[in-house]
Design an enzyme around this catalytic site. Structure first.
Site, PDB file in Angstrom:
ATOM      1  CG  ASN A   1      -1.512   1.370   1.348  1.00  0.00           C
ATOM      2  OD1 ASN A   1      -2.490   1.654   0.835  1.00  0.00           O
ATOM      3  ND2 ASN A   1      -1.319   2.083   2.473  1.00  0.00           N
TER       4      ASN A   1
ATOM      5  CE1 TYR B   1      -0.667   8.266  -6.360  1.00  0.00           C
ATOM      6  CE2 TYR B   1      -2.506   8.249  -7.743  1.00  0.00           C
ATOM      7  CZ  TYR B   1      -1.933   7.933  -6.728  1.00  0.00           C
ATOM      8  OH  TYR B   1      -2.497   7.073  -5.774  1.00  0.00           O
TER       9      TYR B   1
ATOM     10  CB  THR C   1      -6.052   9.276   3.039  1.00  0.00           C
ATOM     11  OG1 THR C   1      -5.806  10.077   1.783  1.00  0.00           O
ATOM     12  CG2 THR C   1      -6.909   7.888   3.041  1.00  0.00           C
TER      13      THR C   1
END
Length: 248
Positions: free
Chosen positions: A90, A156, A191
């Site tokens: 992760n 990304y 997050t």
């Protein structure tokens, strides 16, 4: 079929967000967890929470972009628990938004080193252990950005597109070895990474979600645990979107 009693889960990027939620979920379901991250203070806090809940864990500082860190972390997990049943790769970082011609080479290299090369390094050592013991499950954190373009997010998106290809190829490599390899594709999740990426303007991320809210880390963790459990035993090479419709 959902129980993880007696099973060992290795989780990278466990100190916050999705990794933290997954570590707590595995522990609550009876799993023994190896929690790894570059950041020691929140990792220690998580370790305390797992222990307070009666869980069994080992906390290991690990930078997934450093080959020796990864090899040592997997070895320490096996030394502590004797095996490795589930690996949740992760750990990842976001880019600073910029069009392609403005992306600095070192910024590009950092994203690839952590998001893609780091996951490869983890898989290399995790799968080697799973082959020795006769099986296991790997889940990689990709992204909705792995199946669509993202303006200002070329590095990304490139890392996450490549990660899906890595996942599918590995699934074929080990399909007959009782090792399943899948990817979870989160959308816009509440997050610390999302806070950084939006500069604190979370409404920008909410506006992108067809369901009108951010996802919760726990919702991603639920998908990961399902893929790692016997309930997902016929699933390998899959890229499962958990994103409120963002990638449609």
């Amino acid at each position: 079929m959902r129980s993880f009693t007696g099973k060992v889960a290795f989780i990278t990027g466990a100190a916050s967000g999705i990794g933290r939620a997954a570590a707590l979920a595995f522990a609550q379901e009876g799993g023994r967890v190896a929690i790894t991250d570059r950041t020691e203070a929140p990792l220690e806090q998580l370790r305390g929470e797992i222990e307070a809940g009666g869980g069994e864990e080992v906390a290991i500082r690990c930078d997934v972009s450093v080959p020796e860190d990864v090899e040592n972390a997997v070895a320490a997990t096996v030394e502590q628990f004797g095996r490795l049943d589930c690996a949740f790769n992760n750990a990842g970082v976001e880019n600073t938004a910029a069009p392609v011609h403005q992306i600095a080479l070192d910024a590009w290299d950092r994203i690839i080193a952590i998001n893609l090369r780091g996951t490869f390094l983890c898989m290399k050592h995790e799968i080697a252990q799973m082959l020795r013991q006769g099986g296991g499950v790997v889940v990689n954190t990709a992204s909705g950005a792995g199946i669509r373009g993202v303006a200002g997010g070329a590095s990304y998106a490139a890392s996450k597109h490549a990660l899906i290809g890595l996942t599918k190829s590995a699934a074929l490599d080990y399909a007959k070895s009782n090792i399943r390899v899948n990817a979870v594709l989160p959308g816009n999740i509440a997050t610390p990474m999302m806070d950084r990426f939006t500069g604190g303007d979370i409404q920008k991320a909410i506006d992108l979600e067809p369901v009108g809210r951010l996802g919760k880390p726990e919702e991603i963790a639920e998908a990961v645990l399902w893929m790692c459990s016997d309930l997902g035993a016929f699933v390998t090479g899959a890229s499962i979107s958990v994103d409120g419709g963002w990638s449609l």
